[in-house]
Design an enzyme around this catalytic site. Structure first.
Site, PDB file in Angstrom:
ATOM      1  N   LYS A  98      -9.094  -1.840   4.573  1.00  0.00           N
ATOM      2  CA  LYS A  98      -8.820  -0.459   4.159  1.00  0.00           C
ATOM      3  C   LYS A  98      -7.464   0.005   4.723  1.00  0.00           C
ATOM      4  O   LYS A  98      -6.732   0.723   4.058  1.00  0.00           O
ATOM      5  CB  LYS A  98      -9.936   0.487   4.624  1.00  0.00           C
ATOM      6  CG  LYS A  98     -11.272   0.263   3.899  1.00  0.00           C
ATOM      7  CD  LYS A  98     -11.498   1.342   2.884  1.00  0.00           C
ATOM      8  CE  LYS A  98     -12.849   1.349   2.206  1.00  0.00           C
ATOM      9  NZ  LYS A  98     -13.159   0.305   1.275  1.00  0.00           N
TER      10      LYS A  98
ATOM     11  N   LYS B 235     -11.455  -7.506  -4.010  1.00  0.00           N
ATOM     12  CA  LYS B 235     -12.754  -7.204  -4.616  1.00  0.00           C
ATOM     13  C   LYS B 235     -12.646  -5.930  -5.458  1.00  0.00           C
ATOM     14  O   LYS B 235     -11.807  -5.055  -5.175  1.00  0.00           O
ATOM     15  CB  LYS B 235     -13.844  -7.077  -3.549  1.00  0.00           C
ATOM     16  CG  LYS B 235     -13.807  -5.810  -2.753  1.00  0.00           C
ATOM     17  CD  LYS B 235     -15.179  -5.504  -2.151  1.00  0.00           C
ATOM     18  CE  LYS B 235     -15.172  -4.109  -1.551  1.00  0.00           C
ATOM     19  NZ  LYS B 235     -16.422  -3.454  -1.469  1.00  0.00           N
TER      20      LYS B 235
ATOM     21  N   LYS C 158     -14.102   0.926  -5.512  1.00  0.00           N
ATOM     22  CA  LYS C 158     -13.881   2.288  -6.022  1.00  0.00           C
ATOM     23  C   LYS C 158     -12.517   2.810  -5.594  1.00  0.00           C
ATOM     24  O   LYS C 158     -11.897   3.576  -6.307  1.00  0.00           O
ATOM     25  CB  LYS C 158     -14.974   3.227  -5.506  1.00  0.00           C
ATOM     26  CG  LYS C 158     -16.331   2.942  -6.090  1.00  0.00           C
ATOM     27  CD  LYS C 158     -17.292   4.010  -5.627  1.00  0.00           C
ATOM     28  CE  LYS C 158     -18.598   3.428  -5.138  1.00  0.00           C
ATOM     29  NZ  LYS C 158     -18.697   3.305  -3.681  1.00  0.00           N
TER      30      LYS C 158
HETATM   31  N1  AQP Z   1     -16.857  -5.952  -5.768  1.00  0.00           N
HETATM   32  C1  AQP Z   1     -18.115  -6.003  -5.350  1.00  0.00           C
HETATM   33  N2  AQP Z   1     -18.886  -7.082  -5.606  1.00  0.00           N
HETATM   34  C2  AQP Z   1     -20.187  -7.127  -5.204  1.00  0.00           C
HETATM   35  N3  AQP Z   1     -20.805  -6.103  -4.556  1.00  0.00           N
HETATM   36  C3  AQP Z   1     -20.066  -5.012  -4.293  1.00  0.00           C
HETATM   37  N4  AQP Z   1     -20.358  -3.842  -3.686  1.00  0.00           N
HETATM   38  C4  AQP Z   1     -19.264  -3.047  -3.671  1.00  0.00           C
HETATM   39  N5  AQP Z   1     -18.233  -3.667  -4.267  1.00  0.00           N
HETATM   40  C5  AQP Z   1     -18.699  -4.889  -4.667  1.00  0.00           C
HETATM   41  C6  AQP Z   1     -21.672  -3.518  -3.165  1.00  0.00           C
HETATM   42  O1  AQP Z   1     -22.036  -2.250  -3.660  1.00  0.00           O
HETATM   43  C7  AQP Z   1     -22.861  -1.603  -2.706  1.00  0.00           C
HETATM   44  C8  AQP Z   1     -22.473  -0.162  -2.574  1.00  0.00           C
HETATM   45  O2  AQP Z   1     -21.166  -0.085  -2.079  1.00  0.00           O
HETATM   46  P1  AQP Z   1     -20.655   1.243  -1.447  1.00  0.00           P
HETATM   47  O3  AQP Z   1     -20.494   2.243  -2.489  1.00  0.00           O
HETATM   48  O4  AQP Z   1     -21.535   1.668  -0.337  1.00  0.00           O
HETATM   49  O5  AQP Z   1     -19.316   0.861  -0.735  1.00  0.00           O
HETATM   50  P2  AQP Z   1     -18.322  -0.310  -0.876  1.00  0.00           P
HETATM   51  O6  AQP Z   1     -18.946  -1.638  -0.634  1.00  0.00           O
HETATM   52  O7  AQP Z   1     -17.198   0.017   0.042  1.00  0.00           O
HETATM   53  O8  AQP Z   1     -17.929  -0.188  -2.394  1.00  0.00           O
HETATM   54  P3  AQP Z   1     -16.520   0.052  -2.991  1.00  0.00           P
HETATM   55  O9  AQP Z   1     -16.646   0.113  -4.440  1.00  0.00           O
HETATM   56  O10 AQP Z   1     -15.572  -0.958  -2.429  1.00  0.00           O
HETATM   57  O11 AQP Z   1     -16.139   1.503  -2.466  1.00  0.00           O
HETATM   58  P4  AQP Z   1     -14.873   2.009  -1.670  1.00  0.00           P
HETATM   59  O12 AQP Z   1     -13.675   1.513  -2.412  1.00  0.00           O
HETATM   60  O13 AQP Z   1     -14.994   3.494  -1.707  1.00  0.00           O
HETATM   61  O14 AQP Z   1     -14.966   1.459  -0.289  1.00  0.00           O
HETATM   62  C9  AQP Z   1     -22.729  -2.359  -1.392  1.00  0.00           C
HETATM   63  O15 AQP Z   1     -23.943  -3.055  -1.144  1.00  0.00           O
HETATM   64  C10 AQP Z   1     -21.622  -3.338  -1.654  1.00  0.00           C
HETATM   65  O16 AQP Z   1     -21.873  -4.580  -1.008  1.00  0.00           O
END
Ligand code: AQP
Length: 326
Positions: free
Chosen positions: A114, A194, A197
């Site tokens: 991040k 990956k 969001k």
């Molecule tokens: N690219 C991914 N592939 C597989 N699993 C994923 N997850 C997130 N991105 C991928 C899984 O989604 C669940 C919820 O995620 P989250 O919203 O709690 O936070 P995150 O993992 O940080 O998701 P993002 O999309 O990457 O959000 P931002 O960018 O805001 O940090 C989790 O179980 C995660 O493993």
């Protein structure tokens, strides 16, 4: 009592197919099996660790609730609630902070990523894994459906349980991941990263229209090879698309490669877009209905908190006794 399953999703933007394939699909399957007590929450406190607009946060929370319900989480089977409605999440975090070393937090991959992405780190982003450990251990979860990217955070929660038990006596179980397929869906525009969001250009959202799905898949990064293939190291772009095709179609990867032998990327992408449109349609239809019924959605979240709260209170009371506050 059934074994407990806990997982959360951050309201930091709309849900994408990485969230769906990495976590939500497994969460729905677990609740449907009827073998577990499932607790699924909207991780609003976690979302505050990233830059946000306070005027948009309530709407993001509501939209995320709509998305998870549309994707199949069922309030009759699972407690679905908002993290900050249960203050014990934050209270337990503070207590866990006292047994967590700074060095360990500094080694967390997601924190480093991040920062590399340009986020200005605040203490909450640094402390994210401790809050996640509290989220999980508060309900004495045995299983946590998460995507592959969260594996290190889950290991951290296991360590926290171990450290606490060692110091204050057996209190927590060490949770296991449910990572049957260890999925990591990569960004469409940069398959080295990956799908996330916080990198919206590479996301395919559950709410994307057919037109947008076609455009995004057509523009997805591939490589200069001619044949469809699967080699995530050498050919991350096309491999990611093949994986997405496999997950949504149920076809195994070798079968997909056989099916598209001799076809160009354009033809494969066209077929992938069609599958995505088809599979996301029922979710999108349900989504539209739920969006119109804010009251019902908020009631589901309140009922979910009612179910979760007594368990969270009981754990915190026990913890406070163990550490000598009571
Ligand atoms: N690219 C991914 N592939 C597989 N699993 C994923 N997850 C997130 N991105 C991928 C899984 O989604 C669940 C919820 O995620 P989250 O919203 O709690 O936070 P995150 O993992 O940080 O998701 P993002 O999309 O990457 O959000 P931002 O960018 O805001 O940090 C989790 O179980 C995660 O493993």
């Amino acid at each position: 009592m059934k074994p407990v399953v806990v997982s959360g999703l951050k309201p930091s933007g709309e849900l994408h197919i990485g969230n769906y394939l990495g976590m939500l699909e497994a969460a729905v399957a677990l609740q449907t099996s009827n073998k577990y007590d499932c607790f699924y929450f909207i991780a609003d406190y976690h979302a505050l660790s990233q830059h946000y607009n306070p005027r948009e946060k309530a709407e993001e929370i509501f939209t995320l609730a709509v998305d998870v319900l549309a994707a199949g989480l069922d309030p009759k089977k699972s407690a679905i609630f908002i993290q900050s409605h249960i203050p014990e999440h934050a209270n337990l975090t503070w207590i866990f902070n006292t047994i967590t070393s700074v060095g360990k937090l500094e080694g967390m991959i997601e924190y480093k990523e991040k920062i590399e992405e340009g986020q200005t780190p605040n203490a909450a982003l640094f402390d994210y894994p401790v809050l996640m450990a509290a989220d999980i251990l508060l309900y004495k979860a045995e299983h946590v459906p998460v995507g592959e990217d969260q594996r290190q955070h889950l290991e951290f929660a296991r360590d926290t349980a171990r450290t606490f038990n060692k110091r204050f006596g057996k209190t927590f179980k060490e949770p296991e991941a449910i990572l049957t397929r260890a999925l990591r869906i990569m960004s469409l525009d940069n398959p080295q990263k990956k799908m996330s969001k916080s990198l919206p250009k590479g996301c395919l959202y559950l709410s994307d229209s057919p037109k947008s799905i076609k455009a995004k898949v057509r523009a997805a990064a591939t490589d200069s090879f001619r044949e469809i293939g699967y080699d995530p190291e050498e050919r991350p772009g096309i491999s990611n698309l093949v994986l997405i095709y496999s997950e949504f179609s149920g076809l195994a990867i070798p079968a997909i490669i056989k099916k598209f032998k001799g076809a160009g990327y354009a033809e494969f992408k066209e077929a992938l877009a069609e599958i995505l449109i088809q599979k996301l349609r029922p979710i999108q239809q349900k989504r539209l209905t739920l969006l119109k019924d804010r009251k019902a959605v908020m009631k589901i979240l309140e009922d979910g908190a009612e179910r979760a709260k007594p368990i969270a209170e009981k754990t915190l009371l026990d913890v406070k006794k163990k550490i000598g506050l009571i």
